[in-house]
Design an enzyme around this catalytic site. Structure first.
Site: not given
Length: 205
Positions: A174-175
């Site tokens: 989850p950037c």
């Protein structure tokens, strides 16, 4: 129809196989046979999601690539073929668990992914950043500076940004939870609308 399917259609047409369901079944049998024999290194498929059509690619080790349409799926496949292996084929079987968990995530019933990952496309400090990203809690965010500090390199704020921008596994790694210090969203491989949609999804649950 993608290039591989077009080749299959051209080969099978003289034999009277012209209907799409027949071609799909034959293609699936070909993919399954290649996987069983060890002649297939990368399988891929696409999935429609609230943030657009995502390309999924996996090796026997795990999920290798998630790509947005704006990255050009054909170009992504060409790069995978050149960098990882040319033995690549469209097949849904290996990616069924990925599809299931993504569907659960987008429906709001899953807050973390439990998938084996193949991080062959990342190395060095970028891989350290990717290892940290799943530790950012669902529905929470961290700034680029906070991620740099958490990975033991407080001056590497720009490098954190590069690691997020080149993340080969967006959504799953989850950037999108990394934002600017002032709270604004910052850049994202899937575009600003996709990043906003993911953050809104997580905060709404």
């Amino acid at each position: 129809m993608d290039p591989q399917e077009a080749v299959s259609a051209a080969l099978l047409a003289p034999l009277g196989y012209a209907e799409e369901p027949v071609l799909e079944r034959l293609h699936a049998r070909l993919a399954a046979a290649a996987e069983r024999s060890g002649d297939l290194d990368i399988t891929y498929r696409t999935i429609d999601t609230p943030v657009g059509t995502l390309l999924l690619a996996a090796t026997a080790q795990g999920l290798l690539r998630v790509a947005y349409e704006r990255e050009n799926h054909d170009h992504v496949l060409e790069k995978l073929s050149a960098r990882i292996s040319p033995r690549i084929l469209k097949s849904a079987h290996r990616l069924e668990p990925v599809v299931r968990e993504l569907e659960e995530y987008f429906s709001g019933t899953r807050s973390r992914f439990d998938l084996p990952l193949d991080l062959s496309l990342s190395s060095g400090y970028r891989r350290e950043v990717l290892a940290h990203l799943p530790r950012i809690g669902y529905g929470h965010t961290e700034s680029y500076a906070q991620v740099a500090l958490a990975t033991g390199n407080p001056k590497a704020v720009r490098a954190v940004g590069t690691a997020c921008a080149t993340n080969p596994l967006p959504v799953v790694v989850p950037c999108h939870r990394v934002v600017r210090s002032d709270g604004s969203a910052g850049g994202y491989v899937g575009g600003p609308d996709a990043k906003a949609a993911l953050l809104m999804l997580e905060r709404a649950v």
